[in-house]
Design an enzyme around this catalytic site. Structure first.
Site, PDB file in Angstrom:
ATOM      1  N   TYR A  17       0.815  -1.221   0.000  1.00 26.22           N
ATOM      2  CA  TYR A  17       0.000   0.000   0.000  1.00 26.22           C
ATOM      3  C   TYR A  17       0.849   1.272   0.000  1.00 26.22           C
ATOM      4  O   TYR A  17       0.621   2.168   0.804  1.00 26.22           O
ATOM      5  CB  TYR A  17      -0.957   0.035   1.211  1.00 26.22           C
ATOM      6  CG  TYR A  17      -1.642  -1.273   1.460  1.00 26.22           C
ATOM      7  CD1 TYR A  17      -2.680  -1.691   0.620  1.00 26.22           C
ATOM      8  CD2 TYR A  17      -1.258  -2.095   2.507  1.00 26.22           C
ATOM      9  CE1 TYR A  17      -3.307  -2.902   0.832  1.00 26.22           C
ATOM     10  CE2 TYR A  17      -1.880  -3.315   2.714  1.00 26.22           C
ATOM     11  CZ  TYR A  17      -2.898  -3.709   1.878  1.00 26.22           C
ATOM     12  OH  TYR A  17      -3.516  -4.903   2.087  1.00 26.22           O
ATOM     13  N   TYR A 145     -12.045  -7.292   6.910  1.00 28.14           N
ATOM     14  CA  TYR A 145     -10.886  -7.400   6.015  1.00 28.14           C
ATOM     15  C   TYR A 145     -10.615  -8.877   5.749  1.00 28.14           C
ATOM     16  O   TYR A 145     -10.475  -9.661   6.691  1.00 28.14           O
ATOM     17  CB  TYR A 145      -9.633  -6.741   6.612  1.00 28.14           C
ATOM     18  CG  TYR A 145      -8.442  -6.945   5.704  1.00 28.14           C
ATOM     19  CD1 TYR A 145      -8.295  -6.174   4.553  1.00 28.14           C
ATOM     20  CD2 TYR A 145      -7.508  -7.946   5.948  1.00 28.14           C
ATOM     21  CE1 TYR A 145      -7.248  -6.397   3.676  1.00 28.14           C
ATOM     22  CE2 TYR A 145      -6.455  -8.175   5.075  1.00 28.14           C
ATOM     23  CZ  TYR A 145      -6.330  -7.389   3.949  1.00 28.14           C
ATOM     24  OH  TYR A 145      -5.296  -7.625   3.068  1.00 28.14           O
ATOM     25  N   ASP A 246     -13.213 -16.347   9.071  1.00 31.22           N
ATOM     26  CA  ASP A 246     -11.845 -16.022   8.668  1.00 31.22           C
ATOM     27  C   ASP A 246     -11.041 -15.771   9.945  1.00 31.22           C
ATOM     28  O   ASP A 246     -11.148 -14.708  10.552  1.00 31.22           O
ATOM     29  CB  ASP A 246     -11.869 -14.787   7.760  1.00 31.22           C
ATOM     30  CG  ASP A 246     -10.464 -14.327   7.359  1.00 31.22           C
ATOM     31  OD1 ASP A 246      -9.487 -14.852   7.917  1.00 31.22           O
ATOM     32  OD2 ASP A 246     -10.375 -13.426   6.504  1.00 31.22           O
ATOM     33  N   LYS A 275      -1.457 -16.656   8.610  1.00 28.23           N
ATOM     34  CA  LYS A 275      -0.560 -15.831   9.430  1.00 28.23           C
ATOM     35  C   LYS A 275       0.285 -16.624  10.445  1.00 28.23           C
ATOM     36  O   LYS A 275       1.372 -17.054  10.088  1.00 28.23           O
ATOM     37  CB  LYS A 275      -1.362 -14.711  10.080  1.00 28.23           C
ATOM     38  CG  LYS A 275      -1.779 -13.674   9.015  1.00 28.23           C
ATOM     39  CD  LYS A 275      -2.161 -12.338   9.586  1.00 28.23           C
ATOM     40  CE  LYS A 275      -2.168 -11.264   8.529  1.00 28.23           C
ATOM     41  NZ  LYS A 275      -3.480 -10.852   8.052  1.00 28.23           N
TER      42      LYS A 275
HETATM   43  C1  LIG Z   1      -4.029 -10.927   6.692  1.00 24.23           C
HETATM   44  C2  LIG Z   1      -5.416 -11.373   6.532  1.00 24.23           C
HETATM   45  C3  LIG Z   1      -5.872 -11.952   5.328  1.00 24.23           C
HETATM   46  C4  LIG Z   1      -4.987 -12.063   4.100  1.00 24.23           C
HETATM   47  O1  LIG Z   1      -3.898 -12.904   4.293  1.00 24.23           O
HETATM   48  P1  LIG Z   1      -2.608 -12.751   3.327  1.00 24.23           P
HETATM   49  O2  LIG Z   1      -1.699 -13.851   3.782  1.00 24.23           O
HETATM   50  O3  LIG Z   1      -2.070 -11.376   3.571  1.00 24.23           O
HETATM   51  O4  LIG Z   1      -3.077 -12.940   1.936  1.00 24.23           O
HETATM   52  C5  LIG Z   1      -7.180 -12.379   5.263  1.00 24.23           C
HETATM   53  N1  LIG Z   1      -8.007 -12.270   6.323  1.00 24.23           N
HETATM   54  C6  LIG Z   1      -7.610 -11.743   7.500  1.00 24.23           C
HETATM   55  C7  LIG Z   1      -8.568 -11.670   8.640  1.00 24.23           C
HETATM   56  C8  LIG Z   1      -6.307 -11.267   7.640  1.00 24.23           C
HETATM   57  O5  LIG Z   1      -5.922 -10.710   8.803  1.00 24.23           O
END
Ligand SMILES: *Cc1c(COP(=O)(O)O)cnc(C)c1O
Length: 422
Positions: A17, A145, A246, A275
């Site tokens: 970004y 997100y 997620d 992550k």
């Molecule tokens: C970081 C994140 C993503 C995306 O993961 P990347 O490995 O950066 O593609 C998706 N959802 C959530 C909740 C995140 O924190």
């Protein structure tokens, strides 16, 4: 003469970004150890970000290093089409056990965003498979997100996210207002009504609703109560809409429990992890689903799940993920997170009274100050480097999620820098 590193970086490398014509400064790192990021200019910075939620055990960990060395001497990669291997099988078994045996199948993706793409495609193929041909849209929360690829972006917050830039291209998904029910509060009337109206209006066309359970991360570091998730699950079941959690940010202990769905006591149909999965060593993510979902997918016209990245199930990434999960489960992670939570509460919550602070909130090993004005990132980070800490704010949010191994003194340095900015 060759360009210096900083000049080359500024002129030729994209950072997340940022602008190439008017970039923010970057700091060159020489090496990292435990909670410290060492700069080439000599400073040692305590990492408040865990390199975006991932480095939970600290840097340069001998056990994680060893896992990579051993695996690299066997095979670093092999295609997953038609071949399989022990690191992936072991990881699959481990993840199913860690998520309390409520899921049945796992798709090993190569990044968080890709695991979200896989989850969305699973939901769409499932509805096709069971003959629900009108269920072709997705639902999500405002302020959410889910990643930067186009499908994931289509379920991110439409205003804070990048929708306006790509509006003509993105599918029309449906958004619920951000939950108003605060942690430990009963479901608000507003949330109850919003959920009811939303499903009455769109339930018949929703293949799935995707949310970050309990903690919205990059979309605003916002916490809400499990009663909302229980109500959401109720409506999803009533309308035959799948529920996707997620947990790419909240997973692996960060929010207090091993996974937020366990704290919420709500089982989604599909779960995304990423992550911290590899302890911050390699890019790897996973999409878990129930047998019901898998069976539906395989009844669809394709008969198979239509996704398969080149680096799917990468053995190096799986091997280090296995070592990281073992390290987590063998560590006193709950006590570590409770200790961090208590110290963050003591240091940050009183700052809510400060004139330029809108709100202070803490959950698990996550501490957030929401300021009244946007923070000037460049000058804040100059202050950080002078203080020997690494924190990267965005917008009005000053927040930290340190490695679980951080000690009292190092965490105090992080919260001191935050306090001085208020
Ligand atoms: C970081 C994140 C993503 C995306 O993961 P990347 O490995 O950066 O593609 C998706 N959802 C959530 C909740 C995140 O924190």
């Amino acid at each position: 003469m060759a360009m210096t590193n900083p000049d080359f970086d500024r002129d030729h490398l994209w950072h997340p970004y940022t602008s190439i014509t008017n970039p923010l400064p970057t700091y060159e790192v020489s090496h990292c150890q435990d909670v410290y990021i060492h700069l080439t200019t000599g400073e040692a910075l305590i990492d408040g970000m865990s390199s975006w939620w991932s480095v939970i055990h600290g840097y340069n960990h001998p056990i994680l290093n060893q896992a990579l060395i051993e695996q690299s001497q066997k095979m670093s990669h092999v295609m997953f089409g038609g071949l399989t291997h022990n690191p992936a099988i072991t990881l699959g078994q481990k993840l199913l056990a860690m998520t309390q045996e409520v899921f049945d199948q796992i798709f090993l993706a190569d990044s968080g965003s890709v695991s979200v793409e896989a989850a969305l495609k699973m939901a769409l193929q499932y509805q096709q498979g069971i003959g629900q041909h009108k269920k072709t849209r997705l639902g999500a929360l405002l302020g959410g997100y889910h990643g930067d690829t186009l499908g994931a972006m289509s379920v991110c917050d439409p205003e804070n996210g990048m929708h306006t830039l790509f509006n003509e291209y993105l599918p029309n998904n449906h958004f619920l207002p951000r939950p108003t029910t605060k942690p430990n509060a009963p479901l608000s009337e507003e949330d109850k009504n919003n959920l009811q109206m939303f499903f009455e209006a769109f339930g018949d066309e929703l293949a799935a609703v995707i949310v970050e359970p309990l903690v919205q991360g990059a979309g605003g570091m916002y916490f809400y109560d499990k009663s909302y998730l229980k109500a959401l699950k109720h409506y999803c079941e009533k309308y035959g809409t799948l529920l996707i959690f997620d947990e790419i940010a909240t997973g692996f202990g960060r929010a207090g429990e091993l996974f937020a769905f366990i704290e919420a006591d709500v089982i989604p149909d599909i779960l995304c992890l990423g992550k911290a999965l590899t302890g911050g060593y390699m890019t790897l993510a996973a999409t878990l689903c129930s047998e019901k979902v898998s069976t539906g997918i395989c009844q669809s016209e394709a008969g198979v799940f239509m996704h398969g990245p080149t680096y799917m199930g990468n053995p190096l990434a799986c091997a280090v993920a296995n070592a990281s999960c073992d390290l987590l489960l063998e560590s006193p992670w709950q006590a570590q997170i409770q200790r961090i939570e208590k110290q963050l509460q003591e240091a940050l919550l009183p700052l809510a009274a400060s004139d330029n602070v809108q709100d202070a909130r803490v959950k698990g090993a996550i501490g957030v100050l929401e300021m009244k004005e946007a923070i000037d990132v460049a000058s804040f980070q100059r202050q950080c480097v002078a203080d020997g800490v690494w924190i990267r704010p965005f917008g009005k949010l000053l927040y930290i999620m340190p490695p679980y191994i951080i000690n009292h003194e190092a965490l105090e340095k992080l919260t001191d820098t935050m306090r001085r900015w208020t």
